[in-house]
Write a protein that holds these residues in place. Structure first.
Motif, PDB file in Angstrom:
ATOM      1  N   LEU A 102      12.855  44.853 -16.179  1.00 45.54           N
ATOM      2  CA  LEU A 102      13.697  44.421 -17.299  1.00 45.54           C
ATOM      3  C   LEU A 102      15.157  44.810 -17.074  1.00 45.54           C
ATOM      4  O   LEU A 102      16.058  44.182 -17.630  1.00 45.54           O
ATOM      5  CB  LEU A 102      13.198  45.024 -18.614  1.00 45.54           C
ATOM      6  CG  LEU A 102      11.878  44.473 -19.154  1.00 45.54           C
ATOM      7  CD1 LEU A 102      10.688  45.254 -18.630  1.00 45.54           C
ATOM      8  CD2 LEU A 102      11.873  44.474 -20.672  1.00 45.54           C
ATOM      9  N   ALA A 103      15.382  45.856 -16.278  1.00 42.68           N
ATOM     10  CA  ALA A 103      16.746  46.349 -16.045  1.00 42.68           C
ATOM     11  C   ALA A 103      17.450  45.473 -15.013  1.00 42.68           C
ATOM     12  O   ALA A 103      17.857  45.920 -13.936  1.00 42.68           O
ATOM     13  CB  ALA A 103      16.711  47.804 -15.579  1.00 42.68           C
ATOM     14  N   ASN A 104      17.595  44.211 -15.368  1.00 44.72           N
ATOM     15  CA  ASN A 104      18.260  43.225 -14.520  1.00 44.72           C
ATOM     16  C   ASN A 104      19.736  43.582 -14.329  1.00 44.72           C
ATOM     17  O   ASN A 104      20.369  44.164 -15.207  1.00 44.72           O
ATOM     18  CB  ASN A 104      18.095  41.853 -15.191  1.00 44.72           C
ATOM     19  CG  ASN A 104      19.123  40.844 -14.791  1.00 44.72           C
ATOM     20  OD1 ASN A 104      20.166  40.769 -15.423  1.00 44.72           O
ATOM     21  ND2 ASN A 104      18.845  40.069 -13.762  1.00 44.72           N
ATOM     22  N   VAL A 105      20.300  43.256 -13.169  1.00 43.51           N
ATOM     23  CA  VAL A 105      21.680  43.631 -12.829  1.00 43.51           C
ATOM     24  C   VAL A 105      22.667  43.102 -13.858  1.00 43.51           C
ATOM     25  O   VAL A 105      23.540  43.835 -14.351  1.00 43.51           O
ATOM     26  CB  VAL A 105      22.038  43.120 -11.418  1.00 43.51           C
ATOM     27  CG1 VAL A 105      23.530  43.263 -11.157  1.00 43.51           C
ATOM     28  CG2 VAL A 105      21.242  43.876 -10.363  1.00 43.51           C
ATOM     29  N   ASP A 331      14.539  41.185 -12.744  1.00 41.80           N
ATOM     30  CA  ASP A 331      14.828  41.328 -11.318  1.00 41.80           C
ATOM     31  C   ASP A 331      13.570  41.776 -10.606  1.00 41.80           C
ATOM     32  O   ASP A 331      12.935  42.767 -11.017  1.00 41.80           O
ATOM     33  CB  ASP A 331      15.934  42.365 -11.079  1.00 41.80           C
ATOM     34  CG  ASP A 331      17.330  41.798 -11.270  1.00 41.80           C
ATOM     35  OD1 ASP A 331      17.442  40.592 -11.544  1.00 41.80           O
ATOM     36  OD2 ASP A 331      18.307  42.561 -11.137  1.00 41.80           O
ATOM     37  N   SER A 332      13.183  41.068  -9.543  1.00 45.04           N
ATOM     38  CA  SER A 332      11.975  41.458  -8.811  1.00 45.04           C
ATOM     39  C   SER A 332      12.250  42.717  -7.991  1.00 45.04           C
ATOM     40  O   SER A 332      13.275  42.829  -7.322  1.00 45.04           O
ATOM     41  CB  SER A 332      11.521  40.319  -7.897  1.00 45.04           C
ATOM     42  OG  SER A 332      12.540  39.955  -6.977  1.00 45.04           O
ATOM     43  N   THR A 333      11.348  43.660  -8.066  1.00 42.31           N
ATOM     44  CA  THR A 333      11.517  44.932  -7.355  1.00 42.31           C
ATOM     45  C   THR A 333      10.905  44.883  -5.956  1.00 42.31           C
ATOM     46  O   THR A 333      11.187  45.753  -5.129  1.00 42.31           O
ATOM     47  CB  THR A 333      10.868  46.079  -8.145  1.00 42.31           C
ATOM     48  OG1 THR A 333       9.480  45.800  -8.331  1.00 42.31           O
ATOM     49  CG2 THR A 333      11.545  46.249  -9.500  1.00 42.31           C
ATOM     50  N   THR A 334      10.056  43.880  -5.704  1.00 38.53           N
ATOM     51  CA  THR A 334       9.447  43.706  -4.388  1.00 38.53           C
ATOM     52  C   THR A 334       9.414  42.219  -4.066  1.00 38.53           C
ATOM     53  O   THR A 334       9.656  41.367  -4.936  1.00 38.53           O
ATOM     54  CB  THR A 334       7.996  44.241  -4.354  1.00 38.53           C
ATOM     55  OG1 THR A 334       7.200  43.477  -5.278  1.00 38.53           O
ATOM     56  CG2 THR A 334       7.937  45.711  -4.727  1.00 38.53           C
TER      57      THR A 334
END
Length: 446
Positions: A102-105, A331-334
């Motif tokens: 959820l913590a998108n740039v 934002d995808s983390t992987t």
């Protein structure tokens, strides 16, 4: 198809002209209207230009041309993908915060202006801690908040005062409604002492307008400090019968940052007010549905907490028809695998609410008012519809917002008639946008 460094095929990529079309038709109008704080003139202009309807048609075209997606856009220095199918909405929302954070740039760039440690821009252990705190205070998952017996009076009193003003003028306009709504929210969150603290709201509004620009506008530390100091004073007072009382009692750690969770509750109240006001417009345009709502209100003591399912469903339909969160960002983390290919880690996935909520190729009720869908299970099972998000990232204040909105709406409708003076709404084909700042009612006692 191109290949990634691991040899997997990558997802379809929009052409440069189509990327520019997406930016001009779907993304730019949304940003111009204000993602964090609405700009009334731009909201009016977007409505006149029909940007929401054009955006829906464009993304439907992309889905036909490129497949179900996600569709990668040709954005310099950033991997960006548009989500185009309900199944992928489900996957992204249900897969938050891992592998879809959820913590998108871009979201961090916006909310760092006034709540850099808010739950919406947190990840990992900090997010879990702050989410737990939010759920504790907001009583997430309960249709009627545990403090509802005290909160309902605050909302009801402000609704009664609003009705007196509307009766004296035989009309209701947005500014009058918004002021009453904000008074109620300040009392609910911070206590009766904050009822008339319009300066607190003004400071937050300044910061929200800055947040619309995300990283493009420097942070104003002086304004944020004044706002935070004023907010902290109310939290320290912990007035009985307010959420501030629960904030003081809720377990917290050194990383919880309670004072940075509360601005979200305050600023999210503005779109909640818009949804309530639009719901009133929907019911004014649908007398039969308004009659059903009034039947639900009959013999109810609205001075006491009430679960009002149909009234609540009307608010949910308002948010479905005219989403208050224009875009859901993750934002995808992987690296993630999809049927059509692979998305790299660090990809920003964009889920445009107005597209899915009005996609008439998928939703038969796309342009109609259908509150029954929220009562018979259809809406809750349809991943095209996510008025408060979905999955682990669902808004923790969903139930409290809907309780407050249905309480106010019930108070307004029980003994008064509201007729739309402007604009005209056609029940068989509701517009893709409804500018709340321009909605006006003629009001009369029943």
């Amino acid at each position: 198809m191109t290949a990634t460094s691991t040899g997997a095929k990558s997802l379809p990529r929009a052409s440069t002209p189509d990327t520019l079309r997406a930016a001009a038709i779907a993304i730019a109008p949304m940003l111009a209207q204000g993602v964090i704080a609405r700009r009334p003139r731009m909201v009016e202009l977007a409505g006149r230009l029909g940007t929401d309807r054009r955006s829906v048609r464009l993304l439907q075209e992309f889905r036909r041309r490129y497949g179900p997606g996600p569709l990668r856009l040709r954005v310099p220095f950033r991997s960006v993908a548009l989500v185009l199918s309900p199944e992928h909405v489900h996957r992204v929302l249900d897969g938050s915060p891992e592998p879809f954070a959820l913590a998108n740039v871009e979201k961090r760039g916006a909310l760092n202006h006034f709540q850099p440690r808010g739950v919406l821009v947190s990840h990992g252990a900090n997010r879990a801690d702050r989410r737990r705190f939010n759920e504790d205070v907001l009583d997430t998952g309960n249709q009627v908040h545990r403090m509802a017996d005290r909160l309902v009076g605050k909302a009801g009193e402000e609704a009664d005062e609003l009705l007196r003003t509307a009766e004296s003028r035989n009309s209701l306009v947005w500014n009058d409604f918004a002021q009453a709504w904000r008074r109620a929210i300040r009392r609910i969150v911070l206590g009766d002492a904050a009822r008339d603290d319009r300066e607190l709201t003004a400071l937050l509004t300044e910061l929200r307008y800055d947040a619309n620009w995300a990283y493009l506008r420097p942070k104003r530390g002086d304004v944020r400090e004044r706002f935070t100091r004023r907010l902290q004073e109310y939290l320290d007072a912990a007035e009985p019968g307010s959420l501030a009382e629960l904030v003081a009692a809720a377990p917290s750690s050194a990383e919880t940052a309670p004072v940075e969770q509360v601005p979200q509750w305050l600023f999210a109240s503005d779109p909640a007010g818009m949804a309530t006001y639009r719901a009133l417009a929907l019911l004014a345009a649908h007398p039969d549905q308004a009659g059903r709502v009034r039947a639900e209100l009959t013999d109810r003591d609205l001075a006491r907490p009430q679960d009002l399912p149909l009234t609540r469903a009307s608010v949910l339909e308002s948010v479905r028809l005219w989403p208050t969160t224009a875009v859901v960002l993750r934002d995808s983390t992987t690296e993630t695998e999809w049927d059509a290919g692979t998305l790299p880690a660090g990809t920003a996935t964009l889920i445009l609410s107005s597209f899915f909520h009005r996609d008439d190729e998928v939703l038969p009720q796309a342009d109609r008012f259908d509150p029954q869908a929220w009562l018979d299970g259809r809406a809750e099972q349809d991943w095209s519809l996510f008025p408060f998000g979905g999955g682990p990232g669902t808004c923790p204040g969903r139930e409290l917002v809907l309780f407050t909105a249905s309480t106010v709406l019930g108070k307004l409708l029980r003994r008064h008639d509201f007729r739309l003076s402007a604009p005209a709404l056609r029940p068989e084909a509701l517009p893709a946008a409804l500018n709340p700042f321009a909605v006006r009612f003629a009001v009369s006692a029943r």
